[in-house]
Design an enzyme around this catalytic site. Structure first.
Site, mmCIF file in Angstrom:
data_model
loop_
_atom_site.group_PDB
_atom_site.id
_atom_site.type_symbol
_atom_site.label_atom_id
_atom_site.label_comp_id
_atom_site.label_asym_id
_atom_site.label_seq_id
_atom_site.Cartn_x
_atom_site.Cartn_y
_atom_site.Cartn_z
ATOM 1 N N LEU A 64 0.836 -1.198 0.000
ATOM 2 C CA LEU A 64 0.000 0.000 0.000
ATOM 3 C C LEU A 64 0.870 1.246 0.000
ATOM 4 C CD1 LEU A 64 -2.520 -1.314 2.649
ATOM 5 C CD2 LEU A 64 -2.971 -1.049 0.201
ATOM 6 N N ARG A 65 2.145 1.060 0.232
ATOM 7 C CA ARG A 65 3.145 2.138 0.205
ATOM 8 C C ARG A 65 2.951 3.157 1.309
ATOM 9 N NH1 ARG A 65 6.802 -0.682 -2.591
ATOM 10 N NH2 ARG A 65 6.466 -0.765 -4.838
ATOM 11 N N ASP A 306 1.038 -9.910 -5.217
ATOM 12 C CA ASP A 306 2.331 -9.250 -4.998
ATOM 13 C C ASP A 306 2.316 -7.847 -5.619
ATOM 14 O OD1 ASP A 306 4.817 -9.030 -3.901
ATOM 15 O OD2 ASP A 306 5.841 -9.724 -5.701
#
Lengths: 424, 315
Positions: A64-65, A306
């Site tokens: 999700l950064r 991924d």
């Protein structure tokens, strides 16, 4: 809110259901499948004739950064992407900036995610502080804060002793340790599979033994400590064979594969396509075929996206300098269906690989359509074709090897907690 | 798979690698180079073929020799040449490679000659420039160095006439060598029936035999009856890790000496892309000996680079 999903082909692998049925939802819960409660009055009816109704997808690896890497993507953008991909539960690895090694960070992420009211977010905690492979994290505290498992993300960086102690400690509390098997010393600065394509293109290579050496270490320590281990994103035929053997010995080991790896091989790198720069590297065609078979025979339990959104500039550099990863969450379902179609796998088995099976690995209540369960559903058209285009992907990352390609199987609705979070 | 080097008429648009180029295109470059050898030997060494064209030498990795030969070649074709040593300028200011290229394109460049430490850099640039701009790869990472391989082919043809009955050995660090890869593709495309690579296992890439070569680890066996010996440069830093124990041991087993060369055919020629490490990969007696064609290689290199530029500019 009372929702009726009418006349869909309901596939619920966990309950062995694959039949045309109606699903009744009240206040965020499934209240009936088949015959509805007496005098049920729906506020909203979804006509699912010709569509498949299945549990919302459960994705074992979604970046999700957040926190820290918002220039690549934000929680908002990636949760929208998840909804468009039919994903209602997702695990995010701890390789944020800073890494998820403190309860406060985990709670903040969970709160942020909850406020968006979309997919359920299950953080994977860091196994060691700062993911440095030295000092263990406070796993029990992190678990209380919401971590469902512990991992080193993409860098194993564990000496054998630390790995053993981390697994011993985790197993004390019955936590599952997630490890991507790759020996850092051997992988070194490699960016592609050690095969004919890396040789032709002159790319620094990662040999298969980087995976198998790490695997044998992990399997032997799991055997010695009794720790529950989940192997993330296996990549090679030899690796699949080792996992198969370990499972035959009855070890508590589970395993996933990334969806790109069941379709692509080193050949797809072609002339330095940096969208094919992935971790682990795309390996040979025989490796890919072994992954496809291992998934079919149950050696590999689940498929994850991924998902790794990368900003465009980080891909517009020479292959070896480009950032690894692909935006994948919106392609997950279609690509799993493609595998099933090509391998002649029943639809219900394919659905299980992205719903009930990953839910079991996470140990969460999701991935089924039992009465009383939270109404997390994905409704898709198995026949509809769609084209993967940067302009229509909701993820902030547009980096996928499948850009421009036509895929079959389109998510039409996604429901999370009985709320329609996506409608095509 | 589209060959990114050819335009839609099948003509050479960029020269990025010798891989995948049809033999007629390689031969056309060699034939054109023949006509330029005469020019380079004249008193006035200049032809007006590229007059008014702007050629940028874009060197992201330091190089003296290759950059100089390209510069001379371009000047002999009457082009305007600008040398950019980018390792020392804009990259250190944080500008990306493609930004640099876009800026220079805006100055109406006609051709970029690119050297970069990363494999694939020239391909990336070729994909992003305007269609009228040509890109020549002057060496990218471990991947390719096509003009070096072409000048090697030119030299081989000069001395051996025909490719179809040759045994060629490439000796040294194949793993890290862009020269070796480009040589292998050029030799196999031009019909050389037997290409050998001679190297310790730590300096060979995986599945190298898939490139169409025979692998030898014993130099004495590998050199037996060959017509051409292509030596590779051994970078000094290869001694630092665990690939090789020492320069002495390397020289003992893989250095080219008169004794080892005697195993090849009596008229075998010895080549080296330079700069040489005397006493590491090649003995001075061989480098300066009568079978060495290392200096003619340098001379031919200018004619071959002129040929490549002239052909690209005409396509």
């Amino acid at each position: 809110m009372r929702i009726l999903i009418k006349d869909g082909r309901v596939i619920d692998p966990e309950n062995g259901m694959d039949t045309v049925n109606d699903v009744y939802i009240v206040a965020g819960k499934i209240v009936a499948v088949g015959d509805g409660p007496d005098s049920f009055q729906a506020n909203h009816v979804i006509n699912a004739r010709g569509l498949v109704v299945c549990p919302g997808l459960v994705d074992l690896s979604v970046r999700l950064r957040e926190p820290g890497l918002q220039y690549k993507a934000t929680l908002e953008s990636e949760m929208k992407a998840a909804a468009a991909g039919g994903v209602t539960s997702l695990a995010c690895p701890p390789d944020t900036d800073p890494p998820l090694d403190e309860p406060g960070l985990v709670e903040m992420l969970k709160d942020r995610a909850r406020s968006l009211n979309q997919a359920h977010v299950y953080p994977i905690g860091a196994l060691t502080q700062g993911l440095k492979g030295e000092q263990l994290t406070e796993m029990a505290e992190l678990h209380d804060a919401g971590c469902v498992a512990f991992s080193q993300s993409d860098k194993l960086l564990l000496g054998s002793r630390v790995m053993m102690q981390a697994m011993q400690y985790a197993s004390t509390f019955n936590f599952r340790v997630w490890l991507r098997p790759e020996d850092d010393g051997i992988a070194d600065s490699g960016v592609a599979h050690d095969g004919e394509v890396a040789t032709r293109l002159g790319l620094p290579a990662v040999p298969v033994c980087a995976e198998t050496i790490a695997l044998s270490k992990i399997i032997l320590i799991a055997k010695g400590t009794g720790a529950k281990v989940h192997l993330c994103r296996i990549s090679s035929a030899e690796g699949v064979a080792m996992v198969r053997e370990a499972r035959q010995q009855g070890l508590p080991i589970t395993c996933d594969v990334a969806v790109n790896h069941i379709h692509l091989s080193e050949m797809d790198i072609s002339f330095f396509d940096s969208n094919c720069h992935l971790i682990p590297p795309l390996r040979g065609i025989s490796d890919r075929d072994a992954l496809r078979s291992g998934l079919a025979d149950g050696t590999i339990d689940a498929v994850c996206s991924d998902h790794a959104p990368v900003d465009e500039d980080a891909k517009l550099v020479p292959f070896g300098e480009s950032e690894a990863g692909a935006t994948s969450i919106e392609l997950l379902l279609s690509l799993v269906l493609k595998w099933a179609e090509e391998k002649n796998i029943p639809l219900a088995v394919a659905v299980a690989k992205v719903t009930s099976e990953p839910a079991k690995i996470l140990g969460i209540e999701a991935g089924d359509l039992s009465v009383g369960a939270g109404a997390d559903l994905c409704i898709f058209d198995p026949e509809q074709h769609w084209r993967v285009e940067a302009s229509t992907l909701r993820s902030q990352g547009k980096n996928t090897p499948f850009l421009g390609m036509e895929l079959q199987g389109k998510v039409k609705y996604t429901l999370a907690n009985g709320i329609i979070v996506y409608e095509d | 798979m589209n060959n990114p080097q050819l335009n839609k008429n099948g003509k050479l648009q960029h020269l990025l690698t010798t891989e995948g180029l049809p033999a007629p295109i390689l031969l056309k470059i060699l034939d054109t180079a023949e006509s330029f050898v005469g020019v380079t030997q004249r008193d006035i060494k200049k032809v007006p073929l590229l007059r008014g064209k702007a050629i940028f030498n874009l060197f992201f990795e330091p190089s003296t020799r290759t950059r100089t030969t390209f510069e001379i070649a371009a000047k002999r074709l009457s082009a305007d040449v600008v040398n950019l040593n980018i390792a020392a300028s804009s990259q250190s200011k944080g500008e990306t490679m493609l930004d640099t290229v876009n800026n220079l394109s805006a100055m109406n460049a006609d051709m970029f000659i690119v050297r970069h430490s990363q494999s694939g850099a020239a391909h990336l640039i070729a994909r992003h420039v305007r269609p009228e701009i040509h890109v020549i790869n002057a060496g990218d990472g471990r991947h390719a160095h096509p003009t070096q391989a072409l000048l090697d082919m030119f030299t081989i043809r000069r001395y051996k006439k025909d490719f179809h009955n040759l045994r060629v050995a490439i000796v040294g660090d194949i793993l890290h060598s862009r020269v070796a890869r480009s040589q292998i593709h050029a030799l196999t495309t031009l019909g050389v029936p037997e290409v050998r690579v001679i190297s310790p296992k730590t300096l060979l890439p995986a599945k190298v035999e898939r490139l169409g070569v025979h692998v030898y680890h014993d130099m004495e066996q590998g050199l037996k009856d060959v017509d051409v010996v292509l030596m590779l440069r051994l970078q000094n830093e290869r001694m630092l890790g665990a690939r090789l124990p020492s320069a002495e041991e390397y020289f003992k087993h893989y250095g080219l000496t008169q004794e080892k060369l005697a195993l090849a055919k009596h008229d075998a020629i010895v080549m080296h892309p330079g700069p040489m490490n005397r006493g590491i990969e090649i003995d001075s007696a061989v480098a300066d000996g009568k079978q060495s064609v290392i200096l003619p290689q340098v001379t031919f290199g200018i004619a071959v680079r002129m040929a490549v530029m002239a052909i690209l500019a005409g396509n």
